[in-house]
Design a protein around this motif. Structure first.
Motif, PDB file in Angstrom:
ATOM      1  N   ARG A  19       0.848  -1.188   0.000  1.00 43.60           N
ATOM      2  CA  ARG A  19       0.000   0.000   0.000  1.00 43.60           C
ATOM      3  C   ARG A  19       0.882   1.236   0.000  1.00 43.60           C
ATOM      4  NH1 ARG A  19      -2.516   0.318   4.772  1.00 43.60           N
ATOM      5  NH2 ARG A  19      -4.182   1.635   3.949  1.00 43.60           N
ATOM      6  N   TRP A  20       0.562   2.169  -0.899  1.00 44.08           N
ATOM      7  CA  TRP A  20       1.368   3.369  -1.063  1.00 44.08           C
ATOM      8  C   TRP A  20       0.501   4.607  -0.903  1.00 44.08           C
ATOM      9  CZ3 TRP A  20       6.441   2.137  -1.811  1.00 44.08           C
ATOM     10  CH2 TRP A  20       6.722   0.866  -2.324  1.00 44.08           C
ATOM     11  N   LEU A  21       1.105   5.639  -0.372  1.00 43.87           N
ATOM     12  CA  LEU A  21       0.463   6.955  -0.325  1.00 43.87           C
ATOM     13  C   LEU A  21       1.353   7.920  -1.090  1.00 43.87           C
ATOM     14  CD1 LEU A  21      -1.730   8.863   0.695  1.00 43.87           C
ATOM     15  CD2 LEU A  21      -0.327   9.251   2.733  1.00 43.87           C
ATOM     16  N   HIS A  22       0.813   8.501  -2.138  1.00 46.52           N
ATOM     17  CA  HIS A  22       1.603   9.421  -2.969  1.00 46.52           C
ATOM     18  C   HIS A  22       1.664  10.795  -2.320  1.00 46.52           C
ATOM     19  CE1 HIS A  22       2.187   6.792  -6.472  1.00 46.52           C
ATOM     20  NE2 HIS A  22       0.995   6.295  -6.152  1.00 46.52           N
ATOM     21  N   LEU A  30      -0.114   7.662   8.756  1.00 53.44           N
ATOM     22  CA  LEU A  30       1.255   8.156   8.726  1.00 53.44           C
ATOM     23  C   LEU A  30       1.837   8.217  10.127  1.00 53.44           C
ATOM     24  CD1 LEU A  30       0.996  11.072   6.125  1.00 53.44           C
ATOM     25  CD2 LEU A  30       1.665   8.692   5.744  1.00 53.44           C
ATOM     26  N   ARG A  31       3.140   7.993  10.224  1.00 61.83           N
ATOM     27  CA  ARG A  31       3.849   8.047  11.502  1.00 61.83           C
ATOM     28  C   ARG A  31       5.169   8.801  11.309  1.00 61.83           C
ATOM     29  NH1 ARG A  31      -0.399   6.495  12.473  1.00 61.83           N
ATOM     30  NH2 ARG A  31      -1.111   4.706  13.711  1.00 61.83           N
ATOM     31  N   ILE A  32       5.608   9.469  12.360  1.00 58.97           N
ATOM     32  CA  ILE A  32       6.921  10.113  12.325  1.00 58.97           C
ATOM     33  C   ILE A  32       7.992   9.043  12.125  1.00 58.97           C
ATOM     34  CG2 ILE A  32       8.560  11.532  13.608  1.00 58.97           C
ATOM     35  CD1 ILE A  32       6.022  12.999  12.810  1.00 58.97           C
ATOM     36  N   GLY A  33       8.911   9.286  11.209  1.00 59.75           N
ATOM     37  CA  GLY A  33       9.985   8.335  10.945  1.00 59.75           C
ATOM     38  C   GLY A  33       9.758   7.450   9.737  1.00 59.75           C
ATOM     39  N   MET A  34       8.549   7.475   9.134  1.00 60.76           N
ATOM     40  CA  MET A  34       8.297   6.671   7.938  1.00 60.76           C
ATOM     41  C   MET A  34       9.185   7.141   6.788  1.00 60.76           C
ATOM     42  SD  MET A  34       4.196   5.969   7.623  1.00 60.76           S
ATOM     43  CE  MET A  34       3.452   4.560   8.436  1.00 60.76           C
ATOM     44  N   THR A  85       8.061  14.476  -6.154  1.00 59.16           N
ATOM     45  CA  THR A  85       6.950  13.548  -5.952  1.00 59.16           C
ATOM     46  C   THR A  85       7.499  12.259  -5.383  1.00 59.16           C
ATOM     47  OG1 THR A  85       7.156  12.708  -8.220  1.00 59.16           O
ATOM     48  CG2 THR A  85       5.600  14.517  -7.848  1.00 59.16           C
ATOM     49  N   GLY A  86       6.683  11.554  -4.636  1.00 58.97           N
ATOM     50  CA  GLY A  86       7.154  10.308  -4.033  1.00 58.97           C
ATOM     51  C   GLY A  86       6.015   9.516  -3.454  1.00 58.97           C
ATOM     52  N   LYS A  87       6.368   8.474  -2.733  1.00 60.45           N
ATOM     53  CA  LYS A  87       5.359   7.621  -2.125  1.00 60.45           C
ATOM     54  C   LYS A  87       5.859   7.106  -0.789  1.00 60.45           C
ATOM     55  CE  LYS A  87       6.918   3.779  -5.072  1.00 60.45           C
ATOM     56  NZ  LYS A  87       6.503   2.811  -6.097  1.00 60.45           N
ATOM     57  N   VAL A  88       4.893   6.897   0.100  1.00 65.48           N
ATOM     58  CA  VAL A  88       5.157   6.380   1.438  1.00 65.48           C
ATOM     59  C   VAL A  88       4.609   4.965   1.503  1.00 65.48           C
ATOM     60  CG1 VAL A  88       4.867   6.751   3.907  1.00 65.48           C
ATOM     61  CG2 VAL A  88       4.865   8.703   2.349  1.00 65.48           C
ATOM     62  N   THR A  89       5.408   4.010   1.953  1.00 67.60           N
ATOM     63  CA  THR A  89       4.940   2.642   2.116  1.00 67.60           C
ATOM     64  C   THR A  89       4.123   2.553   3.395  1.00 67.60           C
ATOM     65  OG1 THR A  89       6.924   1.822   1.006  1.00 67.60           O
ATOM     66  CG2 THR A  89       5.623   0.228   2.272  1.00 67.60           C
TER      67      THR A  89
END
Length: 385
Positions: A64-67, A236-240, A292-296
Motif C-alpha cells: 500500500r502506497w500513499l503518494h 502516517l507516523r513520524i519516521g516513515m 513527488t514520491g510515495k510512502v509505504t
C-alpha cells in the motif's frame, strides 16, 4: 453423306457427357449440404490456451502506497539583519557563494559609533569621579556625626547623595557597554554555514536598524512540504521513509523521512501539511524544486487479485476474458489498489472460483468463441481467428 452422320454422332456424345457431369455435380452438392446440416459448426476452429496463458483470482497482500508531492525548502535558513543604523562600508560576499559560520559579511562605517563610545566613556569616568567624592563625603560626615559636629539630617543627605551617584555610575557604565556593542555589531558575521541566497545591500547605502542585509541558506538538510488529505493522516507516523523523485534528476531517487505533521488542516482545505526531511550531503538539491514520491503504508489483509496483464480496458470499460463452458467470456470488473512491484491488481467484482482468466496479450478475441485449455505444456501460443 457419311461425314454428316459421323459429325452428328460426335455432337450427341459430347452433349451426353455434359449432362452426366451436371447431374453428378448436383448430387455431390446435395450430399455436402446434407452433411453440413447434420454436423453444424464443424467448420469453426476452437482457440487453444495453455496453463501459462491463464490465471485465477488469488488472495494476495498488496503493498500500500500513499503518494506525496511538494516543494523543497532548506531546513536552516536565515536573513541577517542590521543591529545598527549607518552607512555600509563593505559587503564581502555575493549570491551563490559558500560561507562558514563566523565569516565577515558586512562592515559599517564606524566613525560615528567610535565618537559615541568616546562620549559615553567620558561620561562614565565623570560619574565615577562624582561617586568617589560622594563616598568620601559620606565617610567624613559619619565621623562628624559621631563627634556631634553635624546633625543626623546632614549625614542622611550625604548618604542619599552617595546612592544617587552610585546609580548614575551604573547607568553610565551601561551606556558605555551599549556603545561598545554597537561598535562590535558594525562588523556583521555569518550565524551559520551555508550559501548566500541574496545580498540585500550594496556598499555606500545607508540602512536603518533591523534592515535585511544577507540571506543565507544551508543546503545540507532539505525539507519537502507535502499537503496530505486529512483522511490519510492516521496511517502516517513520524519516521516513515519516503521514496522521492525530484524534477530534473531523471532516474535518481532520494530517500526522505517524515519529520513533522501539522496538528490542523490548512485554511480553506481538507489537507494537512507534512514535512519530509531529505538529506542533501552533496548540495545537489535546491530550494523551490518540486518532488513527488510515495510512502509505504502498513500492509492490510489479503484481497482478491489478478495479474495486471489480465486487466483489459476498452471504450472506458475494464474487463477480463474468461473461459467458461468451453467458450470465451467477457466480464466487466471493478479494480481497486494496484501493486506495481508485484504486478497485481485488486479485483472488487466477485468472479466464479477457479475460473480460468486470460493473462497473456491476445488480440481480436470475441465473446462466445469456442475455447479450450490444453492440458499439456508447453505449447504454441494460441491466436484468434
Amino acid at each position: 453423306m457419311a461425314s454428316w452422320f459421323t459429325r452428328r454422332r460426335t455432337v450427341g456424345t459430347i452433349v451426353s457427357v455434359i449432362v452426366i457431369a451436371v447431374i453428378a455435380a448436383g448430387v455431390t452438392l446435395r450430399a455436402t449440404q446434407r452433411a453440413a446440416a447434420e454436423s453444424p459448426g464443424s467448420g469453426t476452429v476452437a482457440l487453444e490456451f495453455t496453463a501459462t496463458d491463464l490465471a485465477t483470482v488469488e488472495p494476495k497482500v498488496l503493498a500500500r502506497w500513499l503518494h506525496v508531492s511538494g516543494t523543497l525548502q532548506p531546513v536552516n535558513q536565515t536573513t541577517v539583519k542590521s543591529k545598527v543604523s549607518g552607512e555600509v562600508r563593505q559587503v564581502t560576499v555575493r549570491e551563490g557563494e559558500a560561507i562558514t559560520a563566523g565569516q565577515v559579511l558586512v562592515r559599517f562605517d564606524t566613525a560615528d559609533l567610535e565618537a559615541k563610545l568616546s562620549e559615553r566613556t567620558g561620561a562614565m569616568e565623570a560619574s565615577r569621579a562624582q561617586l568617589a567624592l560622594a563616598e568620601k563625603t559620606r565617610i567624613q560626615n559619619h565621623t562628624l556625626l559621631k563627634q556631634g559636629f553635624i546633625s543626623q539630617n546632614a549625614y542622611d543627605s550625604a548618604e542619599s547623595n552617595l546612592s544617587v551617584n552610585q546609580g548614575t555610575s551604573k547607568s553610565s557604565e551601561a551606556q558605555v557597554q551599549l556603545a561598545r556593542n554597537a561598535l562590535r555589531d558594525a562588523v556583521v558575521t555569518a550565524p551559520l554555514s551555508g550559501t548566500v541566497a541574496k545580498r540585500h545591500v550594496q556598499p555606500g547605502e545607508k540602512v536603518n536598524f533591523d534592515a535585511p542585509l544577507i540571506t543565507i541558506v544551508d543546503l545540507g538538510q532539505m525539507e519537502l512540504q507535502a499537503m496530505i488529505p486529512a483522511n490519510d493522516i492516521p496511517e502516517l507516523r513520524i519516521g516513515m521513509k519516503v521514496d522521492l523523485a525530484i524534477d530534473g534528476f531523471g532516474e535518481r531517487r532520494f530517500t526522505g523521512t517524515i519529520d513533522r505533521i501539522n496538528p490542523t488542516t490548512e485554511a480553506g482545505t481538507r489537507a494537512i501539511l507534512v514535512f519530509v526531511h531529505v538529506p542533501n550531503p552533496d548540495a545537489a538539491l535546491r530550494g523551490g524544486m518540486f518532488g513527488t514520491g510515495k510512502v509505504t503504508l502498513t500492509a492490510g489483509a489479503p484481497v482478491p487479485t489478478l495479474p495486471a496483464i489480465a486487466i483489459r480496458t476498452e471504450a472506458g470499460q475494464t474487463f477480463v476474458w474468461t473461459i467458461e463452458s468451453g467458450k470465451l467470456g467477457r466480464r466487466i470488473v471493478t479494480v481497486g489498489r494496484r501493486d506495481d512491484a508485484a504486478g497485481r491488481v485488486e479485483i472488487k467484482t466477485p468472479l466464479p472460483p477457479d475460473t480460468p482468466i486470460l493473462a497473456a496479450p491476445f488480440d481480436n478475441l470475441k465473446a462466445g468463441a469456442p475455447a479450450l485449455v490444453r492440458a499439456s505444456a508447453p505449447s504454441k501460443s494460441a491466436g484468434a481467428s
